[in-house]
Write a protein that holds these residues in place. Structure first.
Motif, PDB file in Angstrom:
ATOM      1  N   ILE A 173      -4.410   4.583 -12.366  1.00  0.00           N
ATOM      2  CA  ILE A 173      -4.718   3.152 -12.451  1.00  0.00           C
ATOM      3  C   ILE A 173      -3.518   2.387 -12.998  1.00  0.00           C
ATOM      4  O   ILE A 173      -3.156   1.330 -12.489  1.00  0.00           O
ATOM      5  N   TYR A 174      -2.885   2.925 -14.029  1.00  0.00           N
ATOM      6  CA  TYR A 174      -1.711   2.282 -14.611  1.00  0.00           C
ATOM      7  C   TYR A 174      -0.601   2.131 -13.562  1.00  0.00           C
ATOM      8  O   TYR A 174      -0.016   1.057 -13.406  1.00  0.00           O
ATOM      9  N   ILE A 175      -0.318   3.194 -12.842  1.00  0.00           N
ATOM     10  CA  ILE A 175       0.748   3.170 -11.836  1.00  0.00           C
ATOM     11  C   ILE A 175       0.409   2.184 -10.722  1.00  0.00           C
ATOM     12  O   ILE A 175       1.269   1.428 -10.260  1.00  0.00           O
ATOM     13  N   PHE A 176      -0.847   2.184 -10.288  1.00  0.00           N
ATOM     14  CA  PHE A 176      -1.258   1.235  -9.252  1.00  0.00           C
ATOM     15  C   PHE A 176      -1.048  -0.200  -9.716  1.00  0.00           C
ATOM     16  O   PHE A 176      -0.430  -1.011  -9.036  1.00  0.00           O
ATOM     17  N   PHE A 177      -1.582  -0.500 -10.897  1.00  0.00           N
ATOM     18  CA  PHE A 177      -1.492  -1.845 -11.459  1.00  0.00           C
ATOM     19  C   PHE A 177      -0.030  -2.266 -11.617  1.00  0.00           C
ATOM     20  O   PHE A 177       0.379  -3.345 -11.212  1.00  0.00           O
ATOM     21  N   PHE A 219     -11.080  -4.624  -6.667  1.00  0.00           N
ATOM     22  CA  PHE A 219     -10.735  -6.032  -6.506  1.00  0.00           C
ATOM     23  C   PHE A 219     -10.165  -6.576  -7.810  1.00  0.00           C
ATOM     24  O   PHE A 219      -9.165  -7.286  -7.820  1.00  0.00           O
ATOM     25  N   TYR A 220     -10.798  -6.216  -8.916  1.00  0.00           N
ATOM     26  CA  TYR A 220     -10.342  -6.626 -10.247  1.00  0.00           C
ATOM     27  C   TYR A 220      -8.911  -6.147 -10.495  1.00  0.00           C
ATOM     28  O   TYR A 220      -8.062  -6.915 -10.949  1.00  0.00           O
ATOM     29  N   LEU A 221      -8.642  -4.889 -10.181  1.00  0.00           N
ATOM     30  CA  LEU A 221      -7.287  -4.356 -10.363  1.00  0.00           C
ATOM     31  C   LEU A 221      -6.270  -5.124  -9.534  1.00  0.00           C
ATOM     32  O   LEU A 221      -5.167  -5.399  -9.995  1.00  0.00           O
ATOM     33  N   GLY A 222      -6.635  -5.450  -8.312  1.00  0.00           N
ATOM     34  CA  GLY A 222      -5.718  -6.174  -7.441  1.00  0.00           C
ATOM     35  C   GLY A 222      -5.495  -7.614  -7.871  1.00  0.00           C
ATOM     36  O   GLY A 222      -4.422  -8.176  -7.661  1.00  0.00           O
ATOM     37  N   MET A 223      -6.512  -8.216  -8.495  1.00  0.00           N
ATOM     38  CA  MET A 223      -6.394  -9.625  -8.888  1.00  0.00           C
ATOM     39  C   MET A 223      -5.633  -9.823 -10.196  1.00  0.00           C
ATOM     40  O   MET A 223      -5.047 -10.882 -10.414  1.00  0.00           O
ATOM     41  N   LEU A 224      -5.614  -8.832 -11.072  1.00  0.00           N
ATOM     42  CA  LEU A 224      -4.903  -8.989 -12.339  1.00  0.00           C
ATOM     43  C   LEU A 224      -3.415  -9.298 -12.149  1.00  0.00           C
ATOM     44  O   LEU A 224      -2.902 -10.238 -12.763  1.00  0.00           O
ATOM     45  N   GLU A 265       0.823  -1.199   0.000  1.00  0.00           N
ATOM     46  CA  GLU A 265       0.000   0.000   0.000  1.00  0.00           C
ATOM     47  C   GLU A 265       0.867   1.263   0.000  1.00  0.00           C
ATOM     48  O   GLU A 265       0.617   2.201  -0.754  1.00  0.00           O
ATOM     49  N   VAL A 266       1.910   1.284   0.816  1.00  0.00           N
ATOM     50  CA  VAL A 266       2.820   2.430   0.872  1.00  0.00           C
ATOM     51  C   VAL A 266       3.525   2.629  -0.469  1.00  0.00           C
ATOM     52  O   VAL A 266       3.608   3.746  -0.984  1.00  0.00           O
ATOM     53  N   ILE A 267       4.015   1.547  -1.046  1.00  0.00           N
ATOM     54  CA  ILE A 267       4.707   1.628  -2.337  1.00  0.00           C
ATOM     55  C   ILE A 267       3.760   2.166  -3.411  1.00  0.00           C
ATOM     56  O   ILE A 267       4.120   3.071  -4.174  1.00  0.00           O
ATOM     57  N   CYS A 268       2.555   1.622  -3.477  1.00  0.00           N
ATOM     58  CA  CYS A 268       1.585   2.067  -4.484  1.00  0.00           C
ATOM     59  C   CYS A 268       1.235   3.542  -4.295  1.00  0.00           C
ATOM     60  O   CYS A 268       1.141   4.298  -5.268  1.00  0.00           O
ATOM     61  N   HIS A 269       1.060   3.950  -3.058  1.00  0.00           N
ATOM     62  CA  HIS A 269       0.727   5.352  -2.786  1.00  0.00           C
ATOM     63  C   HIS A 269       1.864   6.270  -3.194  1.00  0.00           C
ATOM     64  O   HIS A 269       1.651   7.289  -3.860  1.00  0.00           O
ATOM     65  N   GLU A 270       3.085   5.927  -2.798  1.00  0.00           N
ATOM     66  CA  GLU A 270       4.245   6.763  -3.159  1.00  0.00           C
ATOM     67  C   GLU A 270       4.409   6.849  -4.671  1.00  0.00           C
ATOM     68  O   GLU A 270       4.669   7.921  -5.208  1.00  0.00           O
ATOM     69  N   SER A 328       2.602  -1.053 -10.066  1.00  0.00           N
ATOM     70  CA  SER A 328       3.245  -1.143  -8.746  1.00  0.00           C
ATOM     71  C   SER A 328       2.929  -2.468  -8.069  1.00  0.00           C
ATOM     72  O   SER A 328       3.811  -3.101  -7.476  1.00  0.00           O
ATOM     73  N   VAL A 329       1.669  -2.893  -8.142  1.00  0.00           N
ATOM     74  CA  VAL A 329       1.285  -4.172  -7.545  1.00  0.00           C
ATOM     75  C   VAL A 329       1.986  -5.316  -8.263  1.00  0.00           C
ATOM     76  O   VAL A 329       2.524  -6.233  -7.632  1.00  0.00           O
ATOM     77  N   LEU A 330       2.027  -5.249  -9.589  1.00  0.00           N
ATOM     78  CA  LEU A 330       2.701  -6.281 -10.373  1.00  0.00           C
ATOM     79  C   LEU A 330       4.182  -6.364 -10.006  1.00  0.00           C
ATOM     80  O   LEU A 330       4.714  -7.445  -9.749  1.00  0.00           O
ATOM     81  N   GLU A 331       4.858  -5.225  -9.944  1.00  0.00           N
ATOM     82  CA  GLU A 331       6.284  -5.213  -9.586  1.00  0.00           C
ATOM     83  C   GLU A 331       6.505  -5.718  -8.163  1.00  0.00           C
ATOM     84  O   GLU A 331       7.477  -6.411  -7.891  1.00  0.00           O
ATOM     85  N   PHE A 332       5.596  -5.365  -7.262  1.00  0.00           N
ATOM     86  CA  PHE A 332       5.702  -5.846  -5.880  1.00  0.00           C
ATOM     87  C   PHE A 332       5.683  -7.373  -5.856  1.00  0.00           C
ATOM     88  O   PHE A 332       6.517  -8.005  -5.217  1.00  0.00           O
ATOM     89  N   PHE A 333       4.719  -7.960  -6.572  1.00  0.00           N
ATOM     90  CA  PHE A 333       4.622  -9.420  -6.596  1.00  0.00           C
ATOM     91  C   PHE A 333       5.769 -10.066  -7.354  1.00  0.00           C
ATOM     92  O   PHE A 333       6.142 -11.201  -7.057  1.00  0.00           O
ATOM     93  N   MET A 334       6.338  -9.373  -8.318  1.00  0.00           N
ATOM     94  CA  MET A 334       7.491  -9.922  -9.035  1.00  0.00           C
ATOM     95  C   MET A 334       8.700 -10.018  -8.109  1.00  0.00           C
ATOM     96  O   MET A 334       9.479 -10.957  -8.189  1.00  0.00           O
ATOM     97  N   VAL A 335       8.836  -9.039  -7.227  1.00  0.00           N
ATOM     98  CA  VAL A 335       9.955  -9.027  -6.280  1.00  0.00           C
ATOM     99  C   VAL A 335       9.680  -9.947  -5.095  1.00  0.00           C
ATOM    100  O   VAL A 335      10.597 -10.533  -4.542  1.00  0.00           O
TER     101      VAL A 335
END
Length: 167
Positions: A55-59, A124-129, A38-43, A61-68
């Motif tokens: 939306i692009y940045i959020f998506f 939820f959709y954005l988070g699940m992609l 959440e902090v990473i996505c917000h920053e 950021s979440v993808l990169e978080f899970f990749m790491v």
């Protein structure tokens, strides 16, 4: 438990000193991961110039978080399987991504498709992609460049729709 202890650079007995049981330990660790995400996505989103970019940045950021941190995904799945729906939804609501929720709520308040559109469905959709992309990657083993190419195509599809979608 052994893998978690190794990742935290602790002994297994040390984990049980800090947590009453495995369920509490995993739940607490997932909360910490979701807080960090959440902090990473917000920053990352503070530079967004418009809703689409947000939306692009959020998506991304979440993808990169899970990749790491791909180990978060199976633990997240474990929570889905062991918690009741109410417990799981309650846990997720502690991580509301308020910076995004309000913008999505405003955007969906302006959409008229003949039925009420709940902004939580879109969030939820954005988070699940990204989770789905990483899940498929376990089987297919894409390179990071391929993942980002797929990500860009999916985002274009979301942003421009079927009629204007081209790869």
């Amino acid at each position: 438990v052994e893998k978690i202890a190794d990742e935290l650079n602790m002994s297994k007995s040390g984990l049980y000193f800090y947590f009453d049981n495995k369920s509490e330990m995993i739940s607490t660790l997932i909360d910490r991961e979701l807080d960090l995400m959440e902090v990473i996505c917000h920053e990352n989103s503070t530079e967004a110039r418009n809703f689409s970019e947000l939306i692009y940045i959020f998506f991304r950021s979440v993808l990169e978080f899970f990749m790491v941190r791909p180990s978060v995904i199976p633990v997240y799945g474990w929570l889905l399987q062991t918690k009741t729906e109410a417990e799981f939804v309650g846990k997720l609501e502690n991580h509301r991504f308020d910076f995004l929720s309000e913008r999505v709520k405003d955007a969906f308040g302006e959409i008229d498709i003949g039925v009420r559109v709940d902004s939580h469905v879109f969030l939820f959709y954005l988070g699940m992609l990204p989770v789905a992309m990483m899940g498929f990657n376990e089987r297919i083993n894409y390179t990071n460049d391929e993942i980002f190419t797929i990500f860009s195509a999916i985002f274009d599809f979301i942003e421009y729709g079927v009629a204007d979608f081209s790869v």
